[in-house]
Design an enzyme around this catalytic site. Sequence first.
Site, PDB file in Angstrom:
ATOM      1  N   ASP A  11       0.925  -1.072   0.093  1.00 54.64           N
ATOM      2  CA  ASP A  11       0.153   0.160  -0.095  1.00 54.64           C
ATOM      3  C   ASP A  11       0.977   1.306  -0.001  1.00 54.64           C
ATOM      4  O   ASP A  11       1.733   1.511   0.938  1.00 54.64           O
ATOM      5  CB  ASP A  11      -0.873  -0.115   1.098  1.00 54.64           C
ATOM      6  CG  ASP A  11      -1.850   1.155   1.211  1.00 54.64           C
ATOM      7  OD1 ASP A  11      -2.208   1.630  -0.010  1.00 54.64           O
ATOM      8  OD2 ASP A  11      -2.231   1.509   2.346  1.00 54.64           O
ATOM      9  N   GLU A 107      -2.686   0.327  -4.337  1.00 57.97           N
ATOM     10  CA  GLU A 107      -2.772  -0.906  -3.423  1.00 57.97           C
ATOM     11  C   GLU A 107      -2.684  -2.176  -4.166  1.00 57.97           C
ATOM     12  O   GLU A 107      -3.426  -2.393  -5.192  1.00 57.97           O
ATOM     13  CB  GLU A 107      -4.041  -0.929  -2.741  1.00 57.97           C
ATOM     14  CG  GLU A 107      -4.180  -0.698  -1.274  1.00 57.97           C
ATOM     15  CD  GLU A 107      -5.522  -0.675  -0.870  1.00 57.97           C
ATOM     16  OE1 GLU A 107      -5.833  -1.606  -0.144  1.00 57.97           O
ATOM     17  OE2 GLU A 107      -6.331   0.038  -1.005  1.00 57.97           O
TER      18      GLU A 107
HETATM   19 MG   LIG Z   1      -2.258   4.094   0.300  1.00 57.68          MG
END
Ligand SMILES: [Mg+2]
Length: 414
Positions: A11, A107
Amino acid sequence: MPSSKIIAHVDMDSFFVSCERLVDPSLVGKPVVVGGRRGERGVVASASYESRKFGVKSGMPIMTAEKLCPKAIFVPGNHKLYSKYSRKIYVLLRRIAPVVEYASIDEFYLDFTGCEALYGHDLEAMAKRVKESIFDRAKLSCSVAIATNKYVAKIAGKTVKPSSGSLTGTIVVPEGTEQTFLTNLSVERLHGAGEKTLPRLKEMRIQKIGDILNIPLTTLQKSFGPSAGSWLYEAARGMGSNEVHPFHFAKSVGHETTFEKDTDDAWQIHQTLAWLSEKGCYRLRRIGKKARTVTLKLRYDDFQTLTKAVTIPETNDDTVVMKTAYALFEEAHNRRRKIRLLGVSLSKFENGEGEDWLFPEMSSKKKDDLYQSVDAIKRKYGFHKLEKAASLDPREDKQAEKFGASSFQKPKIK
Ligand SMILES: [Mg+2]
């Protein structure tokens, strides 16, 4: 062969802000808010950690962010730039892991199962290596969390963000420790626990995820409903999907829904078509496509099923697709029978696999900005947060009674 999987969640750290800083290094270290200029009506798409300290969050109006953090630097947002970097990271990850899922613009899920030998069976080192590779090649930082399923990996990743004071940005939740790992975390960390679940948990004085372990499944189901109850039961135990779906360029996007009760209520039918159209367009915009063909699927209560398609100028505009779907329905619906199922799908994509595959140039700048803001909220809070008035859930809408549609059930997407 190990029975469990090795899933990494990657992420990017305040992705849009980080991309802006690559282009304009003077923004480094300053409170930056991406989403619109000062005084504009947009919403925050991404906020730097410096501005988050003041309470600025994604999804909040720009004007609120201005009040909370008057010194912030406001940047309108450049999706072409972000999609360029997103693609770069995706391509890079494809070289590192055999299966990569594109979960959103910033992500990704990676499945490393079977690659243990390659990485010396050291999962910590594997996580660090992923993080360093991205930084070396793209100069962007991210969190990397490894667990046996996507759910635990995603929650674990949040605990090693710069805002959590983490210096490493990597974490491994070894097999068998999922439940222990979650036990002391606040229920607010439960990804997917929405605006109904969290307040209810608070009411029940449940603060930590571990507190849920003491509650029997039947009690959870009584308090939260059958599906949310069993979801909570499993989430607290660190159970979740371990299927990493490889990204591929879709040839069509579509959704269909079966009514809980066969219907001939015109209002309900229109609501449903609007909702299905919005859902499809949202997905199109997520993958940076416009479609030329709209297909309607209709199933009567006697299971007779028909589809009707039309080709229109390329679009990913909710309103255009909605109108087209209505028109197709009017044309297709020629029996006096109740309807069991409706579907809307979009295909014949324009914009091939170009550089800008996530957010291609759109004709109307204004509409583009609007959809970017709307989609930012949809991404952040889930699809139901922002829908056009035409597809509002009538159970929450007084107009419903006027139309006599009180028995309306929100369509379930398959
Ligand atoms: Mg992020």
